[in-house]
Design a protein around this motif. Sequence first.
Motif, PDB file in Angstrom:
ATOM      1  N   ASN A 273     -71.386 -72.778 -87.466  1.00  0.00           N
ATOM      2  CA  ASN A 273     -70.078 -72.010 -87.485  1.00  0.00           C
ATOM      3  C   ASN A 273     -69.123 -71.951 -87.350  1.00  0.00           C
ATOM      4  O   ASN A 273     -68.461 -70.763 -87.563  1.00  0.00           O
ATOM      5  N   PHE A 274     -69.274 -73.035 -87.049  1.00  0.00           N
ATOM      6  CA  PHE A 274     -67.370 -72.879 -86.354  1.00  0.00           C
ATOM      7  C   PHE A 274     -67.181 -74.653 -86.283  1.00  0.00           C
ATOM      8  O   PHE A 274     -67.561 -75.539 -85.787  1.00  0.00           O
TER       9      PHE A 274
ATOM     10  N   LEU B 181     -65.063 -60.028 -77.359  1.00  0.00           N
ATOM     11  CA  LEU B 181     -64.688 -60.257 -75.832  1.00  0.00           C
ATOM     12  C   LEU B 181     -63.331 -59.446 -75.812  1.00  0.00           C
ATOM     13  O   LEU B 181     -61.970 -60.167 -76.779  1.00  0.00           O
TER      14      LEU B 181
ATOM     15  N   ILE C   6     -62.241 -66.051 -81.902  1.00  0.00           N
ATOM     16  CA  ILE C   6     -63.181 -66.242 -82.982  1.00  0.00           C
ATOM     17  C   ILE C   6     -64.228 -66.189 -83.367  1.00  0.00           C
ATOM     18  O   ILE C   6     -65.029 -65.400 -83.599  1.00  0.00           O
ATOM     19  N   ALA C   7     -64.982 -66.758 -82.088  1.00  0.00           N
ATOM     20  CA  ALA C   7     -66.684 -67.221 -81.908  1.00  0.00           C
ATOM     21  C   ALA C   7     -67.028 -65.355 -81.940  1.00  0.00           C
ATOM     22  O   ALA C   7     -68.319 -64.841 -81.945  1.00  0.00           O
ATOM     23  N   ASN C   8     -66.327 -65.199 -80.735  1.00  0.00           N
ATOM     24  CA  ASN C   8     -66.911 -63.585 -80.430  1.00  0.00           C
ATOM     25  C   ASN C   8     -65.736 -61.823 -80.039  1.00  0.00           C
ATOM     26  O   ASN C   8     -64.660 -62.094 -78.902  1.00  0.00           O
TER      27      ASN C   8
ATOM     28  N   ALA D  57     -60.801 -70.169 -80.145  1.00  0.00           N
ATOM     29  CA  ALA D  57     -61.990 -69.959 -80.650  1.00  0.00           C
ATOM     30  C   ALA D  57     -62.712 -69.237 -80.067  1.00  0.00           C
ATOM     31  O   ALA D  57     -64.213 -68.287 -80.513  1.00  0.00           O
ATOM     32  N   ALA D  58     -62.965 -69.189 -78.591  1.00  0.00           N
ATOM     33  CA  ALA D  58     -64.024 -67.671 -78.558  1.00  0.00           C
ATOM     34  C   ALA D  58     -63.987 -66.325 -78.521  1.00  0.00           C
ATOM     35  O   ALA D  58     -64.667 -65.729 -78.631  1.00  0.00           O
TER      36      ALA D  58
ATOM     37  N   GLY E 245     -64.519 -74.382 -76.808  1.00  0.00           N
ATOM     38  CA  GLY E 245     -64.723 -72.438 -76.429  1.00  0.00           C
ATOM     39  C   GLY E 245     -65.274 -71.520 -77.408  1.00  0.00           C
ATOM     40  O   GLY E 245     -65.989 -70.802 -76.662  1.00  0.00           O
TER      41      GLY E 245
ATOM     42  N   LEU F 212     -69.458 -64.574 -84.897  1.00  0.00           N
ATOM     43  CA  LEU F 212     -69.888 -65.622 -85.254  1.00  0.00           C
ATOM     44  C   LEU F 212     -71.349 -65.683 -84.428  1.00  0.00           C
ATOM     45  O   LEU F 212     -72.504 -65.985 -84.441  1.00  0.00           O
ATOM     46  N   ALA F 213     -71.868 -65.458 -82.427  1.00  0.00           N
ATOM     47  CA  ALA F 213     -72.170 -65.422 -81.589  1.00  0.00           C
ATOM     48  C   ALA F 213     -73.404 -64.905 -82.105  1.00  0.00           C
ATOM     49  O   ALA F 213     -74.485 -65.167 -81.577  1.00  0.00           O
ATOM     50  N   LYS F 214     -73.425 -63.569 -82.736  1.00  0.00           N
ATOM     51  CA  LYS F 214     -74.218 -62.627 -82.886  1.00  0.00           C
ATOM     52  C   LYS F 214     -75.317 -63.349 -84.608  1.00  0.00           C
ATOM     53  O   LYS F 214     -76.478 -62.535 -85.221  1.00  0.00           O
TER      54      LYS F 214
ATOM     55  N   ALA G 230     -68.575 -69.711 -76.339  1.00  0.00           N
ATOM     56  CA  ALA G 230     -68.757 -68.002 -76.668  1.00  0.00           C
ATOM     57  C   ALA G 230     -69.967 -67.797 -77.662  1.00  0.00           C
ATOM     58  O   ALA G 230     -70.468 -67.239 -77.819  1.00  0.00           O
ATOM     59  N   GLY G 231     -71.057 -68.759 -77.753  1.00  0.00           N
ATOM     60  CA  GLY G 231     -72.003 -68.393 -79.318  1.00  0.00           C
ATOM     61  C   GLY G 231     -72.197 -69.392 -80.459  1.00  0.00           C
ATOM     62  O   GLY G 231     -72.346 -68.967 -80.994  1.00  0.00           O
TER      63      GLY G 231
END
Lengths: 574, 290
Positions: A210-211, B90, B85-87, B82-83, A253, B272-274, A257-258
């Motif tokens: 998804n990234f 935060l 964007i992912a979450n 990017a982190a 990154g 995105l992380a979820k 972060a998942g």
Amino acid sequence: MPVEANFMVGGEAGQGVQSVGAVLAKTLARGGYHVFADQDYESRIRGGHNFFRIRASNMPVAAIKEPLDILVALNQETIDLHRMEVAPGGVVVYDQEKGQPGEGNYLGVPFTRLAQEKAGNRIMANSVAFGAALGLTGYDLDAAANIVRGFFGGDVGEANVTATRAGYDYATENFKGERPLNLKPLGDGKRLLMNGHDAVALGAIAAGCNFMAGYPMTPATPILEYLSTHAKDMDMAVVQTEDEISAINMAIGASFAGARAMTATSGSGFCLMVEGVGLAGITETPVVIVNAQRPGPAVGLPTRTEQGDLLFVLHCHQGDFPRAVLAPASVEDAFWLTIKAFNLADKYQLPVIMLTDHYLATSYITVDGFDLSKVVIDRGETYSPERHGPPQEYKRHKVTGSGISPRAFPGLTEALVVTDSDEHDETGHLIEDARARTEQVEKRLRKLNGLGQETSPPEVYGPPNAETTLVGWGSTWGALRESIDILNRGNGKFNLLHLRELWPFPSEAVNSILQQAKRSYVVESNAAGQLARLIRAETGRLVDGKVLKYDGRPFTPSGIAEQVKEEVYHGAKS
Amino acid sequence: MALRVEQPVTMESYAGLKPAWCPGCGNFGILRALNKALVEMKVQPWQLLMVSGIGQAGKLPHYSRGNTFNSLHGRAVPPAVAAKIANPELVVIVIGGDGDGYSEGGNHFLHVLRRNHDITHIVHDNQVYALTKGQASPTSDEGYVSKTTPGGALPPLNALGVAIMAGATFVARTFAGDLDHAARTIQEGVRHRGFALIDVLQPCVTFNHVNTFKWYSERVYKLDERGHNPQDKMAALEVVQQWGERIPIGVIYREQRPTYEDRIPALKKGPLAKQVIDPQRIAPLFQEFQ
Ligand SMILES: Cc1ncc(C[n+]2csc(CCOP(=O)(O)OP(=O)(O)O)c2C)c(N)n1
Ligand SMILES: [Mg+2]
């Protein structure tokens, strides 16, 4: 009865070679044929010489076949360069106003004039050419018209149908000789026609990527473009970055972060990413990196193919840390290996490099489709307080027997996730302590034990007791398999050992297969014989010879067979 | 949601490892100011992600507490955005030096500003490369003598001017020697929706004997006390050209624009992380290949 049809469409950039090729390939695929098509083009927008080869058969095909049944020449240069590749009963169909017939079967069609007169636009000369080629085969025009309509769409689609019809009728009326081919639709083709990078992109989305972050570079760009186009409906974030350094660091990154993250590049771009490969290694952050090979060094040949990055991606970066290297053998394989890449990356928390190349990226093939119920998603061991203890005690780089430390994601639990590009201890904080350093190096390398078990056994094609084993890797698979068939047609005794998962290297399997052969030859698209070196390093075995090609052009089955015969029967040249 | 025992956030929540900085280093002031800002905003350490580069500044996250990605030299910004964007839940703060942010990370610096990711970038600007022991940095004053610039450094990069012209939506400067001002400025940066660049004047007691605590203290003045309007771009561009006898600190430029994350449709459904992965979602994509 096997049906085989081999076409080539050639012309300059801007003449629509690509569209004719694509429409022809699609028409035959929809008509129930197995299709393989590859492209040869220069790094320019206008002019130059380009061609598109299409092979269709009622049997599965995975490479180009020579000679040609029909050569569609949009300019004189195409006739000059390729007339010798036409089979004795084949036909050259050319633009009456732009080319001169030679000896043999030629059909001059006023491509440009008919486009202007019938469709009102000379730009549609390529559709006239398509129609004329089809007319020479007697194929069902209405079936083709539907594809043309869909391909161009709207009014432009209708006009192109008119142009196609004009070419078809002209060829039918004016060609007096024996048809080079008699083709008719075999049924309603349900197969998918796609190239290697379509499959990589689809595989990535299926895997839950998804990234994606990337910077345009041929031949990797279509992955970035495809994912950008579908980002919205597939719930992805896709970033065109300022450079490749940013691209890989962003992917890392996002993954930290998942997200499930990837990047894609080629040659020079991958060079810029190398520091990021090490960052993923030491921070144990999963990342999938597609390195679409093209001939190097530096800018090299932007629109050509090579398998010249194998040793580079295996060794790039200072220090010792685990990584995985996968090289899809085919379009179908590209889909499934991409999914495997994401799973390995997450499970073992390391960089996974996918080695594709220009040939795989731009060659189209019909595939039966993908059974999505077979897609397995493995995100590896993730931290949960129930299983791994309270968040206060969480250690990102906990030393374990498998080398795998359960992964937590920042902000998703109260566990603090700490990591560092400096050497660190279990907690992720930077250290210079000798014991912790040794522990972390060993912990990371221990992941190779598990990772090695995940490597699928390499494929052997042809008789197991063959005298001579050809060894290949990655995208040359289709051409190599067919070359084995050609070589075994005489009294040859050949088989193929093909590798698609190159690291961790399946040393034992390769060793035992090579042990059974009298002679072994690597077949690779590079100048050094990189796989031969790898085999020597990992098994101690020397192959007997190397069949190499580094002119930027892809191997063909007959080309390999000839080079191999030369090597085997007349001894090594080098 | 699992049961969460919300601890009150105090300075103790942010007590990290013992710093290995030189005694008297300006970095101590920045560390304290950052922790103070976070406590005042009631950010829990687990809600925070610090992404740092390499340099003395880049070590800061280890001396505070929170999720930490101590990345490569010059490369803190890309993983940080990017982190985010992912979450997007935060609080993401980038920490690095002047060499890290303005030199090695120069291309990221140039392009990240206009994209307006919702993160804060704190630059510990000591006008020198401290970790590598005293070479000139892109912000070293003209004439600054170091081992690599024996004839004196070239004119410096006007990083804040570049930032404004490159499309930054929040540009500020503060001083490590003024705890309250630094903490307040960091808070404003974190609260800003969009990319906040905060350049912190940071005395390096070991390698920079020109731009000392005393040197900065004698020169800094507060923009908000002079009626500077941060929404006025021309005024901001005038402010960033002041250096030498008088050095302005405070919020220099501010504008509201949609963030990068606002523009990503996928994020409307949450981080995105979820996300839950469903391979079947790609089925409609096959049509195009038939
Ligand atoms: C790619 C790379 N180049 C060079 C270095 C060496 N290096 C580490 S920190 C640094 C500069 C430090 O200066 P600055 O970013 O201003 O941080 P400070 O130590 O002053 O806080 C350099 C050149 C490195 N780690 N990586
Ligand atoms: Mg510095």
